[in-house]
Design a protein around this motif. Sequence first.
Motif, PDB file in Angstrom:
ATOM      1  N   ILE A   1       0.837  -1.200   0.000  1.00  0.00           N
ATOM      2  CA  ILE A   1       0.000   0.000   0.000  1.00  0.00           C
ATOM      3  C   ILE A   1       0.872   1.251   0.000  1.00  0.00           C
ATOM      4  N   ALA A   2       1.979   1.208   0.756  1.00  0.00           N
ATOM      5  CA  ALA A   2       2.911   2.333   0.779  1.00  0.00           C
ATOM      6  C   ALA A   2       3.514   2.566  -0.603  1.00  0.00           C
ATOM      7  N   VAL A   3       3.890   1.490  -1.293  1.00  0.00           N
ATOM      8  CA  VAL A   3       4.439   1.605  -2.649  1.00  0.00           C
ATOM      9  C   VAL A   3       3.407   2.234  -3.580  1.00  0.00           C
ATOM     10  N   THR A   4       2.158   1.755  -3.493  1.00  0.00           N
ATOM     11  CA  THR A   4       1.096   2.289  -4.342  1.00  0.00           C
ATOM     12  C   THR A   4       0.895   3.776  -4.100  1.00  0.00           C
ATOM     13  N   THR A   5       0.878   4.172  -2.830  1.00  0.00           N
ATOM     14  CA  THR A   5       0.633   5.569  -2.494  1.00  0.00           C
ATOM     15  C   THR A   5       1.797   6.457  -2.909  1.00  0.00           C
ATOM     16  N   LEU A   6       3.026   5.998  -2.681  1.00  0.00           N
ATOM     17  CA  LEU A   6       4.197   6.780  -3.106  1.00  0.00           C
ATOM     18  C   LEU A   6       4.194   7.008  -4.615  1.00  0.00           C
ATOM     19  N   ALA A   7       3.916   5.949  -5.372  1.00  0.00           N
ATOM     20  CA  ALA A   7       3.834   6.100  -6.827  1.00  0.00           C
ATOM     21  C   ALA A   7       2.706   7.048  -7.194  1.00  0.00           C
ATOM     22  N   GLY A   8       1.597   6.993  -6.438  1.00  0.00           N
ATOM     23  CA  GLY A   8       0.480   7.893  -6.703  1.00  0.00           C
ATOM     24  C   GLY A   8       0.825   9.340  -6.447  1.00  0.00           C
ATOM     25  N   ILE A   9       1.596   9.606  -5.403  1.00  0.00           N
ATOM     26  CA  ILE A   9       2.021  10.982  -5.122  1.00  0.00           C
ATOM     27  C   ILE A   9       2.834  11.530  -6.298  1.00  0.00           C
ATOM     28  N   VAL A  10       3.750  10.715  -6.801  1.00  0.00           N
ATOM     29  CA  VAL A  10       4.573  11.131  -7.944  1.00  0.00           C
ATOM     30  C   VAL A  10       3.692  11.381  -9.166  1.00  0.00           C
ATOM     31  N   GLY A  11       2.785  10.444  -9.443  1.00  0.00           N
ATOM     32  CA  GLY A  11       1.916  10.596 -10.597  1.00  0.00           C
ATOM     33  C   GLY A  11       1.009  11.805 -10.491  1.00  0.00           C
ATOM     34  N   ALA A  12       0.430  12.028  -9.302  1.00  0.00           N
ATOM     35  CA  ALA A  12      -0.472  13.155  -9.110  1.00  0.00           C
ATOM     36  C   ALA A  12       0.255  14.488  -9.251  1.00  0.00           C
ATOM     37  N   ALA A  13       1.543  14.514  -8.920  1.00  0.00           N
ATOM     38  CA  ALA A  13       2.315  15.745  -9.028  1.00  0.00           C
ATOM     39  C   ALA A  13       2.812  16.004 -10.448  1.00  0.00           C
ATOM     40  N   LEU A  14       3.130  14.938 -11.197  1.00  0.00           N
ATOM     41  CA  LEU A  14       3.795  15.106 -12.482  1.00  0.00           C
ATOM     42  C   LEU A  14       2.886  15.016 -13.704  1.00  0.00           C
ATOM     43  N   LEU A  15       1.854  14.206 -13.664  1.00  0.00           N
ATOM     44  CA  LEU A  15       1.089  13.913 -14.870  1.00  0.00           C
ATOM     45  C   LEU A  15       0.053  14.966 -15.264  1.00  0.00           C
ATOM     46  N   PRO A  16      -0.669  15.597 -14.328  1.00  0.00           N
ATOM     47  CA  PRO A  16      -1.757  16.483 -14.751  1.00  0.00           C
ATOM     48  C   PRO A  16      -1.330  17.630 -15.650  1.00  0.00           C
ATOM     49  N   GLY A  17      -0.155  18.213 -15.411  1.00  0.00           N
ATOM     50  CA  GLY A  17       0.303  19.331 -16.238  1.00  0.00           C
ATOM     51  C   GLY A  17       0.421  18.969 -17.710  1.00  0.00           C
ATOM     52  N   PRO A  18       1.238  17.968 -18.051  1.00  0.00           N
ATOM     53  CA  PRO A  18       1.330  17.571 -19.465  1.00  0.00           C
ATOM     54  C   PRO A  18       0.008  17.104 -20.043  1.00  0.00           C
ATOM     55  N   VAL A  19      -0.808  16.403 -19.252  1.00  0.00           N
ATOM     56  CA  VAL A  19      -2.098  15.920 -19.754  1.00  0.00           C
ATOM     57  C   VAL A  19      -2.994  17.089 -20.145  1.00  0.00           C
TER      58      VAL A  19
END
Length: 393
Positions: free
Chosen positions: A254-272
């Motif tokens: 769950i920690a791995v999933t959440t950490l990856a989610g933090i990175v994705g939530a910070a990096l992906l929305p701008g380019p999308v």
Amino acid sequence: MSAAPTEVSVRPSRWGLLAAFALLVATTQVLWLTFAPVTVESARALGGSEGLVGDLAVVNPLLFVVLALPAGRFVDRSLHPTLTAGALFTAAGALVRLVDPGSYGWQLTGQLLASVAQPLVLTATTTLAARAFPARERTTAIAVGSAAQFVGVLGGALGGAPLVAAGGLPLLLRVHAGLAVLAAVGVVAMLRVAVLAPVGTRDAHGLRWLRHEPLLWRLAGLLLVGVGVFNALATWLDPVMAGLGHPGTGGPLIAVTTLAGIVGAALLPGPVAARRRRRRFLVAATGCTAAVFVLLVVANTPVVAGVLLALLGFVLLAGLPVALEWSEAHVGVARSGTATAFLLLAGNLGGVLLVLLVQPFVDAPRVALVVIALAALPGAAVALSLPRREEAG
């Protein structure tokens, strides 16, 4: 369509305000989860049952469902006093729990105050971004505010046990109170110096306009599924993995999933958002969700599960800021708080529903994984129904 704000006056203080707001957002999640990772120890310290301790976390989503839409309206009408009230309620909730760390009544009172604060804070995510940041930076601000929710979830989940081991429940409550006071003071101080663009035209139509916004209803359907999947995963992954022969791996995964989610939530929305690929991204995220859980049925060793769940977290949790940014671009700043409240309300509802849906199948772990995969399919259908032509504004 609501009117846009006047041009934002670009000042460095906007970043200080965003940092303070992100800390406050994270703190609301930490306070919500204070007792969840240390339920047994808390029950012993408070002299109650584990079920009663669990209720201290349940009051938060229950009050969010009731208060989200009114909070969103308050944000649209008066952002400054609403966010100030959210900051003060957050600090008050954490401080009240210090009155008597061994009293269940004082802990419940503190949780109720903190639960009132959460919708006042979270529904301000898009409005704050729209009124403090120029258009070119708005998506980044929304992404930071959204990612802060997951940072708080991770901090609350991982920080509880070490603090209780070091100094018992009183130390945990003192640390959380210090964090809450720091966040509240930061937000109140930065609201005094940051410049917020005024809203050109205030919305005067209550909530009736929501009935005629199909895009918002579709985005709400997506968050109902997406947040539901994440909550079901966080709630049941540990017993599911134990049933598959991998006990003790649920928490780290769950920690791995959440950490990856933090990175994705910070990096992906701008380019999308910049490339107008919101629909394409949300379709891919829902498809990836279903595929990951199907693969976990047949390939669930801890290493393989870690890779799959990291991929899932990276795209699934990024769906929240993408949906919030799209809603703000669609309805305008005058209605952005209400739109955000509506979407977060749907997500909270989905979190409750999918946890209950999976619960009967936990003792059959592969069936539980299939149920989650099937639950993601309506989300894919909703994503495919999103408009192909994205219009910002």
